[in-house]
Structures are given as structure tokens and as C-alpha cells.
Design a protein around this motif. Structure first.
Motif, PDB file in Angstrom:
ATOM      1  N   PHE A 327       0.842  -1.208   0.000  1.00 45.58           N
ATOM      2  CA  PHE A 327       0.000   0.000   0.000  1.00 45.58           C
ATOM      3  C   PHE A 327       0.874   1.254   0.000  1.00 45.58           C
ATOM      4  O   PHE A 327       0.644   2.201  -0.757  1.00 45.58           O
ATOM      5  CB  PHE A 327      -0.885   0.043   1.255  1.00 45.58           C
ATOM      6  N   PHE A 328       1.856   1.248   0.892  1.00 47.87           N
ATOM      7  CA  PHE A 328       2.767   2.392   1.043  1.00 47.87           C
ATOM      8  C   PHE A 328       3.505   2.653  -0.269  1.00 47.87           C
ATOM      9  O   PHE A 328       3.544   3.787  -0.769  1.00 47.87           O
ATOM     10  CB  PHE A 328       3.764   2.086   2.165  1.00 47.87           C
ATOM     11  N   VAL A 329       4.098   1.595  -0.831  1.00 46.64           N
ATOM     12  CA  VAL A 329       4.871   1.726  -2.065  1.00 46.64           C
ATOM     13  C   VAL A 329       3.978   2.225  -3.199  1.00 46.64           C
ATOM     14  O   VAL A 329       4.343   3.137  -3.957  1.00 46.64           O
ATOM     15  CB  VAL A 329       5.525   0.379  -2.428  1.00 46.64           C
ATOM     16  N   GLY A 330       2.794   1.643  -3.330  1.00 49.06           N
ATOM     17  CA  GLY A 330       1.892   2.043  -4.403  1.00 49.06           C
ATOM     18  C   GLY A 330       1.375   3.464  -4.245  1.00 49.06           C
ATOM     19  O   GLY A 330       1.329   4.234  -5.212  1.00 49.06           O
ATOM     20  N   ALA A 331       0.994   3.828  -3.029  1.00 51.18           N
ATOM     21  CA  ALA A 331       0.435   5.168  -2.798  1.00 51.18           C
ATOM     22  C   ALA A 331       1.480   6.249  -3.014  1.00 51.18           C
ATOM     23  O   ALA A 331       1.221   7.270  -3.670  1.00 51.18           O
ATOM     24  CB  ALA A 331      -0.140   5.255  -1.385  1.00 51.18           C
ATOM     25  N   THR A 332       2.672   6.053  -2.486  1.00 52.12           N
ATOM     26  CA  THR A 332       3.710   7.078  -2.638  1.00 52.12           C
ATOM     27  C   THR A 332       4.217   7.143  -4.077  1.00 52.12           C
ATOM     28  O   THR A 332       4.545   8.223  -4.579  1.00 52.12           O
ATOM     29  CB  THR A 332       4.879   6.823  -1.673  1.00 52.12           C
ATOM     30  N   PHE A 333       4.270   5.989  -4.756  1.00 51.15           N
ATOM     31  CA  PHE A 333       4.655   6.011  -6.169  1.00 51.15           C
ATOM     32  C   PHE A 333       3.600   6.734  -6.998  1.00 51.15           C
ATOM     33  O   PHE A 333       3.935   7.550  -7.876  1.00 51.15           O
ATOM     34  CB  PHE A 333       4.831   4.584  -6.695  1.00 51.15           C
ATOM     35  N   GLY A 334       2.330   6.442  -6.742  1.00 51.10           N
ATOM     36  CA  GLY A 334       1.263   7.119  -7.472  1.00 51.10           C
ATOM     37  C   GLY A 334       1.273   8.609  -7.230  1.00 51.10           C
ATOM     38  O   GLY A 334       1.055   9.415  -8.149  1.00 51.10           O
ATOM     39  N   CYS A 335       1.550   8.990  -6.001  1.00 50.32           N
ATOM     40  CA  CYS A 335       1.618  10.413  -5.648  1.00 50.32           C
ATOM     41  C   CYS A 335       2.756  11.108  -6.398  1.00 50.32           C
ATOM     42  O   CYS A 335       2.644  12.277  -6.790  1.00 50.32           O
ATOM     43  CB  CYS A 335       1.812  10.555  -4.140  1.00 50.32           C
ATOM     44  N   PHE A 336       3.852  10.372  -6.633  1.00 53.63           N
ATOM     45  CA  PHE A 336       4.999  10.926  -7.362  1.00 53.63           C
ATOM     46  C   PHE A 336       4.771  10.907  -8.877  1.00 53.63           C
ATOM     47  O   PHE A 336       4.998  11.905  -9.570  1.00 53.63           O
ATOM     48  CB  PHE A 336       6.255  10.118  -7.009  1.00 53.63           C
ATOM     49  N   ALA A 337       4.310   9.766  -9.411  1.00 54.46           N
ATOM     50  CA  ALA A 337       4.197   9.608 -10.864  1.00 54.46           C
ATOM     51  C   ALA A 337       2.924  10.231 -11.427  1.00 54.46           C
ATOM     52  O   ALA A 337       2.921  10.652 -12.597  1.00 54.46           O
ATOM     53  CB  ALA A 337       4.249   8.123 -11.219  1.00 54.46           C
ATOM     54  N   GLY A 338       1.847  10.290 -10.633  1.00 52.23           N
ATOM     55  CA  GLY A 338       0.578  10.799 -11.132  1.00 52.23           C
ATOM     56  C   GLY A 338       0.656  12.191 -11.738  1.00 52.23           C
ATOM     57  O   GLY A 338       0.232  12.408 -12.887  1.00 52.23           O
ATOM     58  N   PRO A 339       1.191  13.168 -11.001  1.00 51.76           N
ATOM     59  CA  PRO A 339       1.281  14.519 -11.568  1.00 51.76           C
ATOM     60  C   PRO A 339       2.114  14.577 -12.850  1.00 51.76           C
ATOM     61  O   PRO A 339       1.849  15.403 -13.730  1.00 51.76           O
ATOM     62  CB  PRO A 339       1.948  15.319 -10.441  1.00 51.76           C
ATOM     63  N   LEU A 340       3.114  13.709 -12.992  1.00 53.56           N
ATOM     64  CA  LEU A 340       3.903  13.676 -14.223  1.00 53.56           C
ATOM     65  C   LEU A 340       3.060  13.218 -15.412  1.00 53.56           C
ATOM     66  O   LEU A 340       3.372  13.556 -16.571  1.00 53.56           O
ATOM     67  CB  LEU A 340       5.100  12.731 -14.056  1.00 53.56           C
ATOM     68  N   LEU A 341       1.992  12.465 -15.123  1.00 55.56           N
ATOM     69  CA  LEU A 341       1.086  11.995 -16.171  1.00 55.56           C
ATOM     70  C   LEU A 341      -0.157  12.860 -16.289  1.00 55.56           C
ATOM     71  O   LEU A 341      -1.060  12.541 -17.068  1.00 55.56           O
ATOM     72  CB  LEU A 341       0.664  10.545 -15.873  1.00 55.56           C
ATOM     73  N   GLY A 342      -0.205  13.929 -15.504  1.00 54.25           N
ATOM     74  CA  GLY A 342      -1.371  14.809 -15.552  1.00 54.25           C
ATOM     75  C   GLY A 342      -2.533  14.346 -14.707  1.00 54.25           C
ATOM     76  O   GLY A 342      -3.688  14.698 -14.975  1.00 54.25           O
ATOM     77  N   ILE A 343      -2.255  13.553 -13.677  1.00 55.17           N
ATOM     78  CA  ILE A 343      -3.303  13.042 -12.778  1.00 55.17           C
ATOM     79  C   ILE A 343      -3.135  13.697 -11.422  1.00 55.17           C
ATOM     80  O   ILE A 343      -2.002  13.872 -10.946  1.00 55.17           O
ATOM     81  CB  ILE A 343      -3.206  11.502 -12.629  1.00 55.17           C
ATOM     82  N   ASP A 344      -4.235  14.041 -10.779  1.00 53.32           N
ATOM     83  CA  ASP A 344      -4.189  14.617  -9.438  1.00 53.32           C
ATOM     84  C   ASP A 344      -3.421  13.675  -8.505  1.00 53.32           C
ATOM     85  O   ASP A 344      -3.619  12.445  -8.529  1.00 53.32           O
ATOM     86  CB  ASP A 344      -5.603  14.828  -8.904  1.00 53.32           C
ATOM     87  N   ALA A 345      -2.551  14.234  -7.676  1.00 55.27           N
ATOM     88  CA  ALA A 345      -1.645  13.427  -6.856  1.00 55.27           C
ATOM     89  C   ALA A 345      -2.397  12.506  -5.899  1.00 55.27           C
ATOM     90  O   ALA A 345      -2.047  11.324  -5.751  1.00 55.27           O
ATOM     91  CB  ALA A 345      -0.699  14.337  -6.078  1.00 55.27           C
ATOM     92  N   GLY A 346      -3.428  13.014  -5.227  1.00 54.24           N
ATOM     93  CA  GLY A 346      -4.169  12.190  -4.284  1.00 54.24           C
ATOM     94  C   GLY A 346      -4.900  11.041  -4.965  1.00 54.24           C
ATOM     95  O   GLY A 346      -4.859   9.894  -4.496  1.00 54.24           O
ATOM     96  N   PHE A 347      -5.561  11.338  -6.068  1.00 57.03           N
ATOM     97  CA  PHE A 347      -6.265  10.294  -6.811  1.00 57.03           C
ATOM     98  C   PHE A 347      -5.278   9.286  -7.378  1.00 57.03           C
ATOM     99  O   PHE A 347      -5.521   8.067  -7.341  1.00 57.03           O
ATOM    100  CB  PHE A 347      -7.078  10.936  -7.936  1.00 57.03           C
TER     101      PHE A 347
END
Length: 433
Positions: A327-347
Motif C-alpha cells: 500500500f505504502f509503495v503504491g500510494a507514494t509512487f502514485g503520488c509521485f508519478a501521477g502529476p507527471l502523467l497529468g493526474i491529481d496526486a491524491g487520486f
């Protein structure tokens, strides 16, 4: 005469179904009640241990001693080398499960969290729940087939008590055993025990795990971006499983004595904590997960550091689970990579959490249910797409080496292989010849 025989056969069938339903409802309530109470006690024990460590940071320096004590506990209880894989083997092969695993995993996981090891809770939940279900079934003199269902019901109940996700817990405990095979006879027992345990844990004051996330409206472009993020999560889940297993394998090869390995692992975690300059990667890290999902805040390298801390902790023989770290790895990775892909960090953090979990456990349907229970159903289609893509692209890696694959991910054909086997598809072709 024919009508009378049909009526008798119909009556026998109705009685059989009613007796079976009554039996499993009664057993499920018993298993759920015991697991719910034990799960609540375990939850508060872990919570208290984490609070003590936060208030007394010097406890981190006792981690090598905690590792030594853990190794001693497992040697005294004769449960060395036993863990979640052994619980899966109960259902697959009918292997016995020692009752001594229950106190061993309870005490050792609490020690890990008290002294700052990086691990979760669900590994302990599956082991303790499976042990309770298995031995409850033995007390009730269930046959070997029903004993497997009782074991799955215990797994579902304890998981539900800890996370407050009864539907995901019920489905997960059934499908995690063998990918492609679902034990439908366990549906009612697992759901009934999970709901019972959930209710008991609520009565005892356990707060269900929930996150507040703003879900975007359905959009084609965003769906494509989420799909790309899910593909990255699949690759990350493969890396997660590989690092966990390889670190454990080579540490056991290099340091054969479990006591020396535990002490060395504890010292390594202390050094890593000092180098990182943060205690974010010790313990389960639920506060970091919440910050990533609800606030869109996480350090860029957090997912890699958590992976390293968890791999060292588990390889040392310290106990806990791999799911919350995923969960930790996925959530923090998504928070980092999401904005680079144009996705809101929390989502994106929420998508990452579910995507990595799905890829690491190979349970897409259970992952979708987990997403609904953790985040609500507002982003259901996004979560479903993320789970399906992550599952398809994660190959045959997995957290649990005893997990089997009964069907191919690439073709509509049966398969007989274990998670983390090399060249599984080629193996399947050879088996069919």
C-alpha cells in the motif's frame, strides 16, 4: 409412485441444503467472533506498540534484540519457516497448521512494530485467522474438505477485523489461494465470518480503514492516463515481489544462522533509518499512506526506501506482512508519478495503492472490492481498469510463493504453476504435451 419418489428426493435435497447452511452459519459466527475479538486485541497491541515507538525513539536501537527474541520464539514454538505460505498450503494440500503459530506471529509482529521494523499487519492476520479457523474446524471434527473452508473463513475474518473491509476480505481469502480457481463453497462461510468479525471489531472500538479522495468524472483522456499509471504499477509490483524474495533468499544463504541474521537485519534497519534521516519507513507507515492519498504529499523516493526497509526487515526474520508495505509503495509512487502523467496526486496515490496491491497479490476482483471499501465507489471504473491492467501485466510474480496459477494470463488454457516460477507460460506448454 414416481411423484412420491420425487418428493422424497426433493425433501432430502432441501434438508441437505438447510443443514449445510445452518452448519456454516454457526461455524462462521464462532470463527468470526473469535477472530474479531483477537483481531481487535492485535490491532490495539500494534497501535500501542507504534505509539510507544513514536514517543520513545530509542526503542529503534532494540530492533536487533527484538530480532533475536523473534528467532527464539519461533524456535521454542517449533514454527521456524512457517508463515502465510503454510496457511495457503492448508487449503491447497491439506497440510497441518500448528496452533503455536498463533502466539508466535502475534508476539513477533508486535515486537517488530514496537522496535521499528518495516512490516504490515495482514500477514499476521492471515496466519492467525487461518490458524483459528483451522483449529476451530478440527474441534468440530470437520472432514478435510470442510477444514479448508474453515481455514479460509478464519483468514477472511481476521483480515476484516483489522482493516474493516469484509467484502474484500471474504473474496481475497478465497481467490488468493489459486489464481483462476474460486472456491465457491466458501463464499457464504467467508462472508459470514468476515461480517461477524467486522461487527465484533467495531463493538470493541476498532476504526475501519477509510480514505477521503475526490474522485474525478469519467473522462477518456484521464482513463488513458490511469491505464498508463496502472501499467507502471504492474512493473513496480514485479520489482516489489522480486526484491522481497531475492533479499530473503540471499540473506538466508549468506547468513545461515537465524539469530545472526535477525541481529544483522536489525542493525541494518537502524543504519538505514539514520541515513534516511526519517522514521517514515519504520513500522507500517499508515500515516504516510494517508498523507499521500488525502493530501497528495509524499517524498519522491519514498516508495523505493520503503521497499528497501521492508525487504531487509522480512529477510532478517522479523515478522509482519507485505500488504501494507505494498500500500505504502503504491500510494507514494502514485503520488509521485501521477502529476507527471497529468493526474491529481491524491487520486493517483489511490490508484497506485490498488494497482501495486493487485499486481503483487494477483487478485483483481478482490482489489476492486478493496478499492470500493477504502475509497468509495465514485471512481469504480478507474479502479477496475487499474486492477485489470496491473493484473495482466504483472506476470506470474507474487507475494506468496505457495500461490498457484490454474489458468494462463495470456491464453484461455489451464496452467499448473506456482507464483514466481520462471518461464511459467513455457512450463504450461510442456505440461500439456
Amino acid at each position: 409412485m414416481l411423484m412420491k419418489e420425487s418428493f422424497v428426493a426433493w425433501r432430502r435435497m432441501v434438508c441437505l441444503y438447510l443443514r449445510t447452511l445452518a452448519k456454516w452459519l454457526a461455524l462462521s459466527v464462532i470463527i468470526g467472533t473469535v477472530c474479531g475479538a483477537a483481531g481487535a486485541v492485535f490491532h490495539f497491541g500494534i497501535q500501542y506498540a507504534a505509539g510507544c515507538r513514536a514517543a520513545q525513539p530509542w526503542l529503534l536501537y532494540l530492533l536487533p534484540a527484538a530480532g533475536l527474541l523473534t528467532a527464539a520464539i519461533y524456535r521454542v514454538t517449533k514454527t521456524e519457516g512457517k508463515g502465510t505460505n503454510q496457511v495457503l498450503n492448508v487449503v491447497q494440500r491439506g497440510d497441518p497448521l500448528p496452533f503455536s503459530l498463533l502466539p508466535a506471529i502475534f508476539l513477533s509482529t508486535t515486537l517488530t512494530h514496537l522496535c521499528g521494523g518495516s512490516a504490515g499487519r495482514e500477514g499476521a492476520a492471515l496466519q492467525m485467522g487461518g490458524t483459528i479457523g483451522y483449529h476451530t474446524g478440527r474441534l468440530c471434527r470437520l472432514d478435510p474438505h470442510d477444514l479448508k473452508i474453515a481455514t479460509m473463513a478464519g483468514m477472511a475474518a481476521f483480515f476484516s477485523a483489522l482493516f474493516g473491509t469484509p467484502l474484500a476480505a471474504a473474496v481475497f481469502s478465497i481467490v488468493v489461494i489459486s489464481v483462476g480457481t474460486m472456491y465457491h463453497a466458501a463464499l457464504v462461510p467467508c462472508l459470514a465470518s468476515a461480517l461477524t468479525a467486522y461487527g465484533v471489531s467495531l463493538l470493541m472500538g476498532v476504526t475501519p480503514t477509510r480514505f477521503t479522495v475526490v474522485m474525478p468524472a469519467l473522462d477518456t483522456v484521464l482513463m488513458l492516463r490511469v491505464s498508463l499509471l496502472a501499467a507502471l504499477c504492474a512493473l513496480l509490483s514485479v520489482l516489489f515481489c522480486a526484491v522481497i524474495h531475492l533479499t530473503e533468499r540471499y540473506s538466508a544463504r549468506w547468513i545461515k544462522n537465524p539469530f545472526l541474521r535477525a541481529a544483522a537485519g536489525g542493525i541494518t534497519i537502524i543504519l538505514l533509518t539514520l541515513l534516511a534521516g526519517s522514521t517514515d519507513y519504520n513500522g507500517a507507515g499508515m500515516d504516510v499512506i494517508a498523507a499521500a492519498v488525502e493530501q497528495g504529499a509524499a517524498k519522491p523516493a519514498a516508495f523505493l526506501l520503503k521497499l528497501l526497509f521492508t525487504a531487509v526487515t522480512l529477510a532478517a526474520g522479523l515478522k509482519g506482512g507485505e500488504v501494507v508495505p505494498s500500500f505504502f509503495v503504491g500510494a507514494t509512487f502514485g503520488c509521485f508519478a501521477g502529476p507527471l502523467l497529468g493526474i491529481d496526486a491524491g487520486f493517483a496515490a489511490a490508484i497506485g495503492l490498488i494497482g501495486v496491491f493487485c499486481g503483487a497479490t494477483n487478485c483483481p476482483i478482490a482489489s476492486i472490492f478493496l478499492a470500493i471499501e477504502l475509497f468509495g465507489d465514485g471512481g469504480l471504473l478507474y479502479f477496475a481498469a487499474a486492477c485489470f491492467i496491473s493484473y495482466a501485466l504483472s506476470g506470474y510474480s507474487g507475494l506468496y510463493s505457495s500461490q498457484t496459477f490454474s489458468s494462463s494470463k495470456l491464453r484461455a488454457r489451464p496452467l499448473e504453476a506456482h507464483a514466481n516460477d520462471h518461464d511459467v507460460e513455457h512450463l504450461g506448454v510442456l505440461q500439456r504435451k
